[in-house]
Design an enzyme around this catalytic site. Structure first.
Site, PDB file in Angstrom:
ATOM      1  N   LYS A   1      -4.224 -82.459 -77.391  1.00 27.23           N
ATOM      2  CA  LYS A   1      -5.283 -83.411 -77.044  1.00 27.23           C
ATOM      3  C   LYS A   1      -5.985 -82.975 -75.746  1.00 27.23           C
ATOM      4  O   LYS A   1      -5.446 -82.141 -75.000  1.00 27.23           O
ATOM      5  CB  LYS A   1      -4.670 -84.800 -76.887  1.00 27.23           C
ATOM      6  CG  LYS A   1      -3.561 -84.861 -75.845  1.00 27.23           C
ATOM      7  CD  LYS A   1      -2.591 -85.998 -76.098  1.00 27.23           C
ATOM      8  CE  LYS A   1      -1.587 -86.082 -74.951  1.00 27.23           C
ATOM      9  NZ  LYS A   1      -0.541 -87.057 -75.206  1.00 27.23           N
TER      10      LYS A   1
ATOM     11  N   ARG B   1       2.608 -99.405 -74.695  1.00 29.14           N
ATOM     12  CA  ARG B   1       1.251 -98.857 -74.660  1.00 29.14           C
ATOM     13  C   ARG B   1       0.692 -98.880 -76.083  1.00 29.14           C
ATOM     14  O   ARG B   1      -0.262 -99.560 -76.369  1.00 29.14           O
ATOM     15  CB  ARG B   1       1.387 -97.427 -74.118  1.00 29.14           C
ATOM     16  CG  ARG B   1       0.246 -96.878 -73.382  1.00 29.14           C
ATOM     17  CD  ARG B   1       0.574 -95.517 -72.783  1.00 29.14           C
ATOM     18  NE  ARG B   1       1.066 -94.550 -73.748  1.00 29.14           N
ATOM     19  CZ  ARG B   1       1.118 -93.247 -73.552  1.00 29.14           C
ATOM     20  NH1 ARG B   1       0.724 -92.737 -72.401  1.00 29.14           N
ATOM     21  NH2 ARG B   1       1.579 -92.429 -74.466  1.00 29.14           N
TER      22      ARG B   1
ATOM     23  N   TYR C   1     -16.708 -81.514 -43.945  1.00 30.05           N
ATOM     24  CA  TYR C   1     -17.180 -82.901 -43.979  1.00 30.05           C
ATOM     25  C   TYR C   1     -16.321 -83.803 -43.108  1.00 30.05           C
ATOM     26  O   TYR C   1     -15.102 -83.647 -43.022  1.00 30.05           O
ATOM     27  CB  TYR C   1     -17.123 -83.436 -45.406  1.00 30.05           C
ATOM     28  CG  TYR C   1     -18.296 -83.035 -46.265  1.00 30.05           C
ATOM     29  CD1 TYR C   1     -19.593 -83.385 -45.908  1.00 30.05           C
ATOM     30  CD2 TYR C   1     -18.100 -82.309 -47.425  1.00 30.05           C
ATOM     31  CE1 TYR C   1     -20.671 -83.031 -46.711  1.00 30.05           C
ATOM     32  CE2 TYR C   1     -19.162 -81.947 -48.241  1.00 30.05           C
ATOM     33  CZ  TYR C   1     -20.454 -82.314 -47.867  1.00 30.05           C
ATOM     34  OH  TYR C   1     -21.505 -81.967 -48.657  1.00 30.05           O
TER      35      TYR C   1
ATOM     36  N   MET D   1     -17.416 -80.209 -52.967  1.00 34.33           N
ATOM     37  CA  MET D   1     -17.636 -80.096 -54.411  1.00 34.33           C
ATOM     38  C   MET D   1     -17.603 -78.640 -54.885  1.00 34.33           C
ATOM     39  O   MET D   1     -17.021 -78.320 -55.921  1.00 34.33           O
ATOM     40  CB  MET D   1     -18.990 -80.720 -54.777  1.00 34.33           C
ATOM     41  CG  MET D   1     -19.250 -80.759 -56.274  1.00 34.33           C
ATOM     42  SD  MET D   1     -20.885 -81.376 -56.668  1.00 34.33           S
ATOM     43  CE  MET D   1     -20.764 -83.090 -56.138  1.00 34.33           C
TER      44      MET D   1
HETATM   45  C1  LIG Z   1       0.632 -86.504 -74.881  1.00 36.31           C
HETATM   46  C2  LIG Z   1       1.763 -86.902 -75.736  1.00 36.31           C
HETATM   47  C3  LIG Z   1       2.824 -86.003 -75.963  1.00 36.31           C
HETATM   48  C4  LIG Z   1       2.969 -84.713 -75.198  1.00 36.31           C
HETATM   49  O1  LIG Z   1       3.546 -84.997 -73.926  1.00 36.31           O
HETATM   50  P1  LIG Z   1       3.947 -83.841 -72.894  1.00 36.31           P
HETATM   51  O2  LIG Z   1       4.610 -84.579 -71.795  1.00 36.31           O
HETATM   52  O3  LIG Z   1       2.654 -83.206 -72.465  1.00 36.31           O
HETATM   53  O4  LIG Z   1       4.821 -82.889 -73.584  1.00 36.31           O
HETATM   54  C5  LIG Z   1       3.776 -86.368 -76.901  1.00 36.31           C
HETATM   55  N1  LIG Z   1       3.720 -87.559 -77.541  1.00 36.31           N
HETATM   56  C6  LIG Z   1       2.731 -88.455 -77.327  1.00 36.31           C
HETATM   57  C7  LIG Z   1       2.730 -89.738 -78.066  1.00 36.31           C
HETATM   58  C8  LIG Z   1       1.729 -88.161 -76.411  1.00 36.31           C
HETATM   59  O5  LIG Z   1       0.768 -89.058 -76.174  1.00 36.31           O
END
Ligand SMILES: *Cc1c(COP(=O)(O)O)cnc(C)c1O
Length: 379
Positions: free
Chosen positions: A44, A140, A266, A318
Protein backbone atom coordinates in the site's frame (compact mmCIF):
# COMPACT_ATOMS: atom_id res chain seq x y z
CA UNK A 1 35.18 13.05 -7.46
CA UNK A 2 32.15 11.77 -5.58
CA UNK A 3 32.91 9.45 -2.70
CA UNK A 4 29.73 7.58 -3.56
CA UNK A 5 28.94 5.54 -6.59
CA UNK A 6 25.90 7.61 -7.32
CA UNK A 7 24.97 10.18 -9.91
CA UNK A 8 22.80 13.12 -8.96
CA UNK A 9 21.62 14.57 -12.28
CA UNK A 10 22.31 18.23 -13.00
CA UNK A 11 18.61 19.09 -13.05
CA UNK A 12 17.89 17.80 -9.55
CA UNK A 13 19.22 18.13 -6.04
CA UNK A 14 18.93 14.65 -4.66
CA UNK A 15 18.66 11.03 -5.70
CA UNK A 16 16.69 8.28 -3.98
CA UNK A 17 18.13 4.84 -4.57
CA UNK A 18 15.92 1.81 -4.01
CA UNK A 19 17.81 -1.45 -3.76
CA UNK A 20 15.47 -4.06 -5.25
CA UNK A 21 17.92 -6.87 -4.50
CA UNK A 22 17.77 -5.92 -0.82
CA UNK A 23 13.97 -6.16 -0.96
CA UNK A 24 14.26 -9.60 -2.59
CA UNK A 25 16.72 -10.71 0.11
CA UNK A 26 14.41 -9.42 2.82
CA UNK A 27 11.56 -11.41 1.31
CA UNK A 28 13.73 -14.54 1.39
CA UNK A 29 14.72 -13.91 5.01
CA UNK A 30 11.07 -13.54 6.04
CA UNK A 31 10.19 -16.74 4.19
CA UNK A 32 13.00 -18.53 6.09
CA UNK A 33 11.63 -17.12 9.34
CA UNK A 34 8.18 -18.56 8.68
CA UNK A 35 8.80 -21.70 6.63
CA UNK A 36 5.25 -22.99 7.08
CA UNK A 37 3.41 -19.84 6.04
CA UNK A 38 3.06 -18.08 2.71
CA UNK A 39 4.66 -14.66 2.70
CA UNK A 40 2.44 -11.97 1.19
CA UNK A 41 3.53 -8.37 0.82
CA UNK A 42 1.98 -5.14 1.96
CA UNK A 43 2.52 -2.69 -0.91
CA UNK A 44 0.00 0.00 0.00
CA UNK A 45 0.96 3.69 -0.29
CA UNK A 46 3.10 3.11 -3.39
CA UNK A 47 4.98 0.29 -1.65
CA UNK A 48 5.66 2.53 1.34
CA UNK A 49 6.91 5.30 -0.94
CA UNK A 50 9.46 3.11 -2.72
CA UNK A 51 7.52 2.71 -5.98
CA UNK A 52 4.75 0.18 -6.51
CA UNK A 53 5.72 -1.12 -9.93
CA UNK A 54 9.40 -2.01 -9.45
CA UNK A 55 8.77 -3.29 -5.92
CA UNK A 56 5.78 -5.45 -6.88
CA UNK A 57 7.60 -6.89 -9.91
CA UNK A 58 10.61 -7.75 -7.77
CA UNK A 59 8.51 -9.45 -5.12
CA UNK A 60 6.54 -11.35 -7.70
CA UNK A 61 9.77 -12.64 -9.24
CA UNK A 62 10.92 -14.04 -5.91
CA UNK A 63 7.67 -15.90 -5.40
CA UNK A 64 5.23 -13.54 -3.69
CA UNK A 65 1.66 -14.31 -4.78
CA UNK A 66 -0.50 -12.22 -2.44
CA UNK A 67 -0.31 -8.43 -2.25
CA UNK A 68 -2.08 -6.11 0.17
CA UNK A 69 -3.16 -2.59 -0.78
CA UNK A 70 -5.39 -0.14 1.09
CA UNK A 71 -7.77 1.09 -1.61
CA UNK A 72 -9.44 -0.30 -4.77
CA UNK A 73 -7.59 2.37 -6.75
CA UNK A 74 -4.26 1.02 -5.58
CA UNK A 75 -5.52 -2.45 -6.42
CA UNK A 76 -6.40 -1.50 -9.99
CA UNK A 77 -2.97 0.04 -10.52
CA UNK A 78 -1.34 -3.11 -9.21
CA UNK A 79 -3.52 -5.30 -11.41
CA UNK A 80 -2.03 -3.50 -14.41
CA UNK A 81 1.41 -4.57 -13.18
CA UNK A 82 0.68 -8.11 -11.98
CA UNK A 83 -2.10 -9.81 -13.98
CA UNK A 84 -2.13 -13.01 -11.92
CA UNK A 85 -1.42 -12.07 -8.32
CA UNK A 86 -3.98 -12.18 -5.53
CA UNK A 87 -4.60 -8.52 -4.67
CA UNK A 88 -6.32 -7.91 -1.36
CA UNK A 89 -7.91 -4.52 -0.64
CA UNK A 90 -7.60 -3.95 3.11
CA UNK A 91 -10.04 -1.05 3.45
CA UNK A 92 -12.88 -3.13 2.04
CA UNK A 93 -15.68 -2.41 -0.43
CA UNK A 94 -18.22 0.39 -0.38
CA UNK A 95 -21.63 0.07 -1.96
CA UNK A 96 -21.49 0.32 -5.74
CA UNK A 97 -17.88 -0.78 -6.08
CA UNK A 98 -18.54 -4.32 -7.26
CA UNK A 99 -17.64 -3.46 -10.84
CA UNK A 100 -14.39 -1.96 -9.71
CA UNK A 101 -13.50 -5.08 -7.73
CA UNK A 102 -14.58 -7.32 -10.61
CA UNK A 103 -12.66 -5.33 -13.20
CA UNK A 104 -9.48 -5.53 -11.14
CA UNK A 105 -10.14 -9.09 -9.94
CA UNK A 106 -9.60 -7.60 -6.50
CA UNK A 107 -10.18 -9.51 -3.30
CA UNK A 108 -12.13 -7.47 -0.76
CA UNK A 109 -11.48 -7.50 2.95
CA UNK A 110 -14.83 -7.39 4.74
CA UNK A 111 -14.30 -5.28 7.83
CA UNK A 112 -17.81 -4.90 9.25
CA UNK A 113 -21.30 -6.40 9.10
CA UNK A 114 -22.20 -3.52 6.74
CA UNK A 115 -19.40 -4.49 4.35
CA UNK A 116 -20.56 -8.11 4.46
CA UNK A 117 -24.07 -6.92 3.51
CA UNK A 118 -22.74 -4.70 0.73
CA UNK A 119 -20.67 -7.53 -0.69
CA UNK A 120 -23.55 -10.00 -0.46
CA UNK A 121 -26.06 -7.66 -2.13
CA UNK A 122 -23.68 -6.56 -4.87
CA UNK A 123 -22.37 -10.02 -5.60
CA UNK A 124 -25.32 -12.23 -6.35
CA UNK A 125 -23.79 -13.38 -9.60
CA UNK A 126 -21.17 -15.73 -8.40
CA UNK A 127 -18.59 -16.70 -5.86
CA UNK A 128 -16.26 -13.91 -4.89
CA UNK A 129 -13.88 -15.20 -2.27
CA UNK A 130 -13.31 -12.47 0.28
CA UNK A 131 -11.10 -11.97 3.31
CA UNK A 132 -12.87 -11.39 6.60
CA UNK A 133 -11.27 -9.15 9.22
CA UNK A 134 -12.03 -9.63 12.90
CA UNK A 135 -10.93 -7.00 15.38
CA UNK A 136 -9.03 -8.36 18.38
CA UNK A 137 -7.97 -5.13 20.05
CA UNK A 138 -6.83 -2.59 17.47
CA UNK A 139 -10.32 -1.04 17.28
CA UNK A 140 -9.79 0.32 13.82
CA UNK A 141 -11.22 -2.08 11.25
CA UNK A 142 -12.80 -5.50 11.59
CA UNK A 143 -15.78 -7.25 13.16
CA UNK A 144 -15.97 -6.90 16.93
CA UNK A 145 -16.62 -9.93 19.13
CA UNK A 146 -20.25 -8.80 19.29
CA UNK A 147 -20.42 -8.61 15.49
CA UNK A 148 -19.12 -12.17 15.29
CA UNK A 149 -21.90 -13.27 17.68
CA UNK A 150 -24.45 -11.44 15.50
CA UNK A 151 -23.16 -13.23 12.43
CA UNK A 152 -23.22 -16.63 14.12
CA UNK A 153 -26.84 -15.99 15.14
CA UNK A 154 -27.79 -14.94 11.58
CA UNK A 155 -25.73 -17.11 9.22
CA UNK A 156 -27.90 -16.11 6.23
CA UNK A 157 -25.94 -12.86 6.11
CA UNK A 158 -23.12 -14.88 4.60
CA UNK A 159 -25.28 -16.66 2.03
CA UNK A 160 -23.58 -16.41 -1.34
CA UNK A 161 -20.47 -14.87 0.19
CA UNK A 162 -17.46 -17.09 0.16
CA UNK A 163 -14.70 -16.33 2.63
CA UNK A 164 -11.22 -17.68 1.98
CA UNK A 165 -9.19 -16.11 4.76
CA UNK A 166 -9.66 -14.71 8.23
CA UNK A 167 -7.35 -11.89 9.33
CA UNK A 168 -6.70 -9.72 12.33
CA UNK A 169 -4.06 -7.09 13.05
CA UNK A 170 -1.72 -6.74 16.02
CA UNK A 171 -1.53 -3.46 17.91
CA UNK A 172 1.72 -3.98 19.81
CA UNK A 173 3.79 -6.48 17.83
CA UNK A 174 6.89 -4.28 18.01
CA UNK A 175 6.85 -4.76 21.80
CA UNK A 176 7.19 -8.55 22.16
CA UNK A 177 6.50 -8.64 25.90
CA UNK A 178 3.31 -6.61 25.60
CA UNK A 179 0.31 -8.60 26.94
CA UNK A 180 -1.80 -7.43 23.97
CA UNK A 181 0.07 -9.90 21.75
CA UNK A 182 -0.99 -13.08 23.49
CA UNK A 183 -4.45 -11.64 24.18
CA UNK A 184 -4.97 -10.91 20.46
CA UNK A 185 -3.61 -14.32 19.51
CA UNK A 186 -6.16 -16.06 21.78
CA UNK A 187 -9.01 -13.84 20.63
CA UNK A 188 -8.12 -14.58 16.99
CA UNK A 189 -8.06 -18.34 17.59
CA UNK A 190 -11.42 -18.14 19.35
CA UNK A 191 -13.01 -16.09 16.55
CA UNK A 192 -11.63 -18.50 13.97
CA UNK A 193 -13.10 -21.53 15.75
CA UNK A 194 -16.46 -19.77 16.06
CA UNK A 195 -16.61 -18.61 12.44
CA UNK A 196 -15.45 -21.92 11.02
CA UNK A 197 -18.68 -23.45 12.31
CA UNK A 198 -20.33 -21.29 9.60
CA UNK A 199 -17.76 -21.22 6.86
CA UNK A 200 -15.83 -24.45 7.16
CA UNK A 201 -12.02 -24.30 7.21
CA UNK A 202 -10.53 -20.86 6.74
CA UNK A 203 -7.00 -19.76 5.97
CA UNK A 204 -5.72 -17.45 8.69
CA UNK A 205 -3.43 -14.43 8.67
CA UNK A 206 -2.27 -12.46 11.69
CA UNK A 207 1.29 -11.18 11.42
CA UNK A 208 2.66 -7.94 10.01
CA UNK A 209 6.46 -7.48 10.01
CA UNK A 210 7.02 -7.34 13.76
CA UNK A 211 4.39 -10.06 14.27
CA UNK A 212 6.53 -12.49 12.24
CA UNK A 213 9.30 -12.17 14.84
CA UNK A 214 6.98 -12.99 17.75
CA UNK A 215 7.33 -16.69 16.94
CA UNK A 216 5.77 -19.47 14.88
CA UNK A 217 2.43 -19.46 16.72
CA UNK A 218 1.83 -16.04 15.13
CA UNK A 219 2.47 -17.19 11.54
CA UNK A 220 -0.67 -19.16 10.65
CA UNK A 221 -1.11 -19.65 6.85
CA UNK A 222 -0.16 -16.25 5.49
CA UNK A 223 1.89 -13.31 6.80
CA UNK A 224 1.54 -9.71 5.57
CA UNK A 225 4.85 -7.86 6.02
CA UNK A 226 5.49 -4.43 4.61
CA UNK A 227 8.05 -2.53 6.67
CA UNK A 228 10.57 -5.35 7.04
CA UNK A 229 10.64 -5.94 3.28
CA UNK A 230 11.71 -2.34 2.88
CA UNK A 231 14.46 -2.64 5.49
CA UNK A 232 12.81 -1.10 8.54
CA UNK A 233 13.50 -2.84 11.81
CA UNK A 234 10.79 -5.33 12.77
CA UNK A 235 11.95 -5.53 16.40
CA UNK A 236 13.15 -2.16 17.65
CA UNK A 237 14.72 -3.71 20.75
CA UNK A 238 16.93 -6.09 18.70
CA UNK A 239 19.59 -5.57 16.04
CA UNK A 240 17.84 -5.13 12.69
CA UNK A 241 18.07 -8.39 10.69
CA UNK A 242 16.75 -6.75 7.51
CA UNK A 243 18.83 -5.30 4.73
CA UNK A 244 18.48 -1.55 4.16
CA UNK A 245 16.72 -0.90 0.87
CA UNK A 246 16.74 2.89 0.61
CA UNK A 247 19.44 5.50 0.24
CA UNK A 248 19.22 9.23 -0.39
CA UNK A 249 22.09 11.33 -1.68
CA UNK A 250 21.90 15.10 -2.07
CA UNK A 251 24.51 17.43 -3.50
CA UNK A 252 26.40 20.22 -1.82
CA UNK A 253 25.47 23.55 -3.40
CA UNK A 254 27.66 25.98 -1.45
CA UNK A 255 30.14 26.24 1.37
CA UNK A 256 30.60 29.14 3.71
CA UNK A 257 32.59 29.99 6.80
CA UNK A 258 30.67 31.33 9.75
CA UNK A 259 31.67 32.71 13.14
CA UNK A 260 30.08 34.32 16.19
CA UNK A 261 27.75 36.17 16.48
CA UNK A 262 26.11 34.80 13.33
CA UNK A 263 23.11 32.52 13.14
CA UNK A 264 22.22 29.95 10.49
CA UNK A 265 18.83 29.31 8.92
CA UNK A 266 15.18 30.21 9.58
CA UNK A 267 14.27 31.75 12.86
CA UNK A 268 17.94 32.56 13.41
CA UNK A 269 17.48 29.46 15.49
CA UNK A 270 21.01 28.18 15.34
CA UNK A 271 23.59 30.36 17.01
CA UNK A 272 27.15 29.97 15.78
CA UNK A 273 29.32 29.37 18.82
CA UNK A 274 32.73 29.00 17.24
CA UNK A 275 34.21 29.35 13.75
CA UNK A 276 32.67 26.69 11.53
CA UNK A 277 32.38 25.64 7.90
CA UNK A 278 28.83 25.09 6.68
CA UNK A 279 27.70 23.11 3.65
CA UNK A 280 24.32 23.92 2.13
CA UNK A 281 22.79 20.76 0.68
CA UNK A 282 20.00 20.45 -1.93
CA UNK A 283 17.24 18.55 -0.12
CA UNK A 284 14.71 19.46 2.54
CA UNK A 285 11.32 18.70 3.94
CA UNK A 286 9.89 19.14 0.43
CA UNK A 287 11.70 15.91 -0.36
CA UNK A 288 10.53 14.19 2.80
CA UNK A 289 13.54 14.94 4.96
CA UNK A 290 11.77 15.62 8.26
CA UNK A 291 11.94 19.17 9.52
CA UNK A 292 11.69 17.86 13.07
CA UNK A 293 15.08 16.17 12.68
CA UNK A 294 16.67 19.52 13.49
CA UNK A 295 14.01 20.99 15.70
CA UNK A 296 16.32 21.26 18.68
CA UNK A 297 18.96 23.95 18.70
CA UNK A 298 22.18 22.38 17.57
CA UNK A 299 20.45 19.72 15.51
CA UNK A 300 19.93 16.13 16.59
CA UNK A 301 20.60 14.43 13.28
CA UNK A 302 23.58 14.05 11.01
CA UNK A 303 24.40 13.18 7.43
CA UNK A 304 27.51 11.47 6.16
CA UNK A 305 30.06 12.34 3.52
CA UNK A 306 32.41 9.49 2.67
CA UNK A 307 32.08 7.98 6.15
CA UNK A 308 32.58 11.34 7.86
CA UNK A 309 29.80 12.51 10.11
CA UNK A 310 28.31 15.94 9.36
CA UNK A 311 25.74 17.17 11.92
CA UNK A 312 22.71 19.21 10.89
CA UNK A 313 23.26 22.88 11.63
CA UNK A 314 20.12 25.04 11.79
CA UNK A 315 16.59 24.28 10.70
CA UNK A 316 15.63 22.07 7.80
CA UNK A 317 14.11 24.20 5.01
CA UNK A 318 11.83 23.05 2.21
CA UNK A 319 14.63 22.68 -0.33
CA UNK A 320 17.81 22.89 1.71
CA UNK A 321 19.57 21.69 4.78
CA UNK A 322 22.77 23.03 6.28
CA UNK A 323 25.48 20.80 7.72
CA UNK A 324 28.47 21.47 9.91
CA UNK A 325 31.42 20.19 7.86
CA UNK A 326 34.15 21.90 9.91
CA UNK A 327 35.90 18.63 10.71
CA UNK A 328 35.73 17.10 7.25
CA UNK A 329 38.66 16.77 4.83
CA UNK A 330 38.59 19.63 2.30
CA UNK A 331 38.43 17.20 -0.63
CA UNK A 332 34.88 16.24 0.40
CA UNK A 333 33.57 19.72 1.04
CA UNK A 334 33.15 21.01 -2.48
CA UNK A 335 30.06 21.97 -4.47
CA UNK A 336 28.60 18.93 -6.25
CA UNK A 337 29.80 16.45 -3.62
CA UNK A 338 27.16 13.83 -2.81
CA UNK A 339 26.02 13.74 0.81
CA UNK A 340 24.44 10.64 2.31
CA UNK A 341 21.17 11.64 4.00
CA UNK A 342 20.05 8.01 4.21
CA UNK A 343 22.24 5.04 3.46
CA UNK A 344 24.80 2.69 4.98
CA UNK A 345 25.51 5.12 7.84
CA UNK A 346 22.04 6.56 8.45
CA UNK A 347 18.96 4.33 8.48
CA UNK A 348 15.37 5.45 8.00
CA UNK A 349 14.80 4.26 11.56
CA UNK A 350 17.62 6.57 12.81
CA UNK A 351 16.21 9.53 10.92
CA UNK A 352 12.73 8.75 12.24
CA UNK A 353 13.95 8.58 15.81
CA UNK A 354 15.62 11.98 15.59
CA UNK A 355 12.36 13.44 14.30
CA UNK A 356 10.12 11.76 16.87
CA UNK A 357 8.39 9.53 14.35
CA UNK A 358 8.66 6.03 12.86
CA UNK A 359 10.49 4.75 9.79
CA UNK A 360 7.16 4.06 8.10
CA UNK A 361 6.39 7.76 8.01
CA UNK A 362 9.85 8.60 6.69
CA UNK A 363 9.58 6.11 3.81
CA UNK A 364 6.06 7.09 2.80
CA UNK A 365 6.98 10.78 2.99
CA UNK A 366 9.55 10.88 0.17
CA UNK A 367 8.71 13.65 -2.27
CA UNK A 368 8.18 13.47 -6.02
CA UNK A 369 11.09 15.81 -6.60
CA UNK A 370 13.66 13.17 -5.67
CA UNK A 371 15.31 11.63 -8.70
CA UNK A 372 14.67 7.89 -8.38
CA UNK A 373 17.08 5.14 -9.23
CA UNK A 374 16.37 1.42 -8.92
CA UNK A 375 19.29 -0.90 -8.33
CA UNK A 376 19.13 -4.66 -9.02
CA UNK A 377 15.86 -6.52 -9.36
CA UNK A 378 16.94 -8.41 -12.48
CA UNK A 379 17.07 -11.88 -10.93
C1 LIG B 1 0.01 -2.14 6.68
C2 LIG B 1 -0.51 -3.42 7.18
C3 LIG B 1 0.35 -4.54 7.27
C4 LIG B 1 1.85 -4.43 7.09
O1 LIG B 1 2.42 -3.94 8.30
P1 LIG B 1 4.01 -3.80 8.49
O2 LIG B 1 4.14 -3.39 9.91
O3 LIG B 1 4.45 -2.73 7.53
O4 LIG B 1 4.62 -5.10 8.18
C5 LIG B 1 -0.22 -5.76 7.59
N1 LIG B 1 -1.54 -5.87 7.85
C6 LIG B 1 -2.39 -4.82 7.80
C7 LIG B 1 -3.83 -5.02 8.09
C8 LIG B 1 -1.90 -3.56 7.47
O5 LIG B 1 -2.73 -2.52 7.45
Amino acid sequence: MSAYDIAIPADTGATLVVDLDAIAENYALLQETCPHARVGASVKADAYGLGLEPVARTLSKVGCRTFFVATPGEGLTLRGILPKAEIVVLNGPESGQTDLFARGMLTPTLNSLEQIDVWQQDNKDGPAPAYLHVDTGMNRLGLSATDVETLIADPARLDGVSISTLITHLACADTPAHPMNTAQLSAFQAARAQLETLTGGLQASLANSPGIFLGPEYHFDLVRPGAALYGLTPSPEQPNPMKQAVEIYAKILQLRDVDTPMTVGYGAAHQVEKPARIATVAAGYGDGYPRAAASKTGGTMHAYIADHKAPLFGRVSMDLITLDVSDLPAEFTVPGQAVELLGPNVSADDLAKSAGTIGYEILTGFGNRLHRVYRGGEG
